[in-house]
Design an enzyme around this catalytic site. Structure first.
Site, mmCIF file in Angstrom:
data_model
loop_
_atom_site.group_PDB
_atom_site.id
_atom_site.type_symbol
_atom_site.label_atom_id
_atom_site.label_comp_id
_atom_site.label_asym_id
_atom_site.label_seq_id
_atom_site.Cartn_x
_atom_site.Cartn_y
_atom_site.Cartn_z
ATOM 1 N N ARG A 274 0.830 -1.205 0.000
ATOM 2 C CA ARG A 274 0.000 0.000 0.000
ATOM 3 C C ARG A 274 0.864 1.255 0.000
ATOM 4 N NH1 ARG A 274 -2.755 2.731 4.253
ATOM 5 N NH2 ARG A 274 -2.295 1.022 5.687
ATOM 6 N N TYR B 49 -16.297 14.220 -17.092
ATOM 7 C CA TYR B 49 -16.715 12.821 -16.999
ATOM 8 C C TYR B 49 -17.757 12.683 -15.891
ATOM 9 C CZ TYR B 49 -16.368 7.938 -15.475
ATOM 10 O OH TYR B 49 -16.650 6.662 -15.064
ATOM 11 N N ASP C 149 -7.156 16.772 -16.315
ATOM 12 C CA ASP C 149 -7.365 15.361 -16.663
ATOM 13 C C ASP C 149 -6.965 15.201 -18.129
ATOM 14 O OD1 ASP C 149 -8.370 12.884 -17.474
ATOM 15 O OD2 ASP C 149 -10.050 12.964 -16.071
ATOM 16 N N LYS D 179 -7.445 3.630 -19.897
ATOM 17 C CA LYS D 179 -7.685 4.020 -21.274
ATOM 18 C C LYS D 179 -6.401 3.889 -22.108
ATOM 19 C CE LYS D 179 -11.743 5.158 -19.519
ATOM 20 N NZ LYS D 179 -11.636 5.218 -18.068
#
Length: 398
Positions: free
Chosen positions: A58, A111, A185, A210
């Protein structure tokens, strides 16, 4: 890596690679939750930040480190942080940058999940968000206040492909207050097409699901910025607040996908231009939203900041009702009816009922997202085959 400044393709293949003890050419998958210490003293030193090294996945993992270093180099940033999803990158970043009483100036077209986070969720914690049309940078200037901590936008915007001038917006924000974080973004473009840090942005976020991965088999995200911010982000937004940690196996797949990023983006861009030119003249199409078309509003700004092509994303406005649009899309044979983008396959979706269903009817109208808008992620197929499939369907609407 040597100090020589390598080209993009060389960086995407070689940056982040560290010599393995067994001589593996490809970095192994470090599928482990925790790491052994040589001694109690070493463990204590690592927890205290006095010694570099891994503690717990983590907090860091060699598989993830290699792709963080790659993406940072490709975006022109000092450092990067990988996350378990694009929304993990966005939410971790915003939780690190904001506190109760702060304000955000955000693009009115985003988005759907990002819009929901800013429009509802984050405001429940005392953060005010002002949505403005950033196609005109003057709207940003009018919205800035002494409480503004973040300016947030996508360019091109999802799904209208509206282009925002990164340099102009960043200058306005930083002239008003240098402490404001300008977050962009860059998912629609990938680091190959556009590098927002070059134009004055402070932070870049990606859904690596993506184009960065490019094969439709990973959910992941990245944040790129200066080293100090990324370290703070890892210890605050990621470690304590979201826990949206990238898995070692996903990092391995992303490293593999990144080796062909430039080649893929060149083909996506070339295919998209051919598809856009066809759609531009089809009688069933009211308008084509693609930055590469000379008559697209924002084409000149796109040509400036999208330096290696215009990408594979576009939307079209059809001269049809929602029901007629749905019936037409259901007839596609080659193009795939699916959300997401940046895959080898051409993907088509209906934003108003799918990716942007978090918007109310009034919010959709205000953002220019109509019932007839269809978003297309042009893939890597032979473009003639994609065009034939689209033509067969669109001809039924004439």
């Amino acid at each position: 890596m040597a100090k020589k400044e390598y080209g993009f393709a060389t960086k995407q293949i070689h940056v982040g690679k560290h010599k393995e003890s067994n001589g593996a050419l490809t970095t192994p998958i470090y599928q482990t939750s925790t790491f052994e210490f040589d001694s109690v003293e070493q463990g204590a030193a690592r927890f205290a930040g006095q010694e570099n090294g891994y503690i717990y996945t983590r907090l860091g993992n060699p598989s993830v480190t290699q792709v963080e270093e790659k993406v940072a180099a490709l975006e022109g940033g000092e450092a990067a942080m990988g996350t378990a999803a694009g929304m993990g990158a966005i939410s971790s970043t915003l939780w690190t940058c904001l506190k109760a009483g702060d304000e955000v100036v955000a693009s009115d077209t985003l988005y759907g999940c990002t819009f929901a986070l800013l429009n509802t969720d984050i405001q429940e914690f005392g953060v005010k968000v002002n949505f403005v049309d950033m196609g005109d940078p003057e709207n940003v200037r009018k919205a800035l206040t002494d409480k503004t901590a973040v300016v947030y936008f996508e360019t091109p915007c999802n799904p209208t492909l509206k282009v925002i001038d990164i340099e102009a917006v960043a200058k306005l924000a930083h002239d008003f207050n240098p402490a404001i974080k300008v977050i962009v973004d860059n998912t629609f473009n990938s680091p190959y097409i556009q590098n927002p840090l070059k134009w004055g942005a402070d932070i870049v976020v990606h859904s690596a699901t993506k184009y960065i991965n490019g094969h439709g088999d990973v959910i992941a995200g990245f944040v790129i910025s200066d080293a100090e911010f990324i370290q703070n982000l890892k210890m605050t937004g990621l470690k304590n607040m979201t826990g949206a940690v990238m898995s070692p196996f996903d990092a391995f797949l992303i490293a593999r996908g990144l080796k062909t990023l430039d080649i893929r983006m060149q083909r996506h861009s070339a295919n998209a231009m051919k598809v856009a030119e066809f759609l531009h003249d089809h009688p069933a199409v009211e308008k084509v939203y693609y930055p590469g078309l000379p008559d697209f509003e924002g084409h000149e700004i796109a040509a400036k900041q999208m330096e290696r092509g215009f990408g594979g994303m576009m939307s079209i406005e059809l001269k049809a009702s929602r029901e007629e649009v749905a019936a037409a899309l259901n007839k596609l044979q080659l193009c795939t009816l699916a959300v997401s983008l940046g895959d080898a396959e051409t993907l088509i979706e209906h934003p108003a009922s799918m990716t942007h269903s978090t918007y109310t009817k009034e919010e959709l109208e205000a953002s220019g997202i109509s019932e007839g808008l269809v978003r297309i992620s042009v893939g890597l197929e032979d473009p003639e085959d994609v065009i034939d499939d689209l033509k067969t369907v669109l001809d039924t609407l004439v």
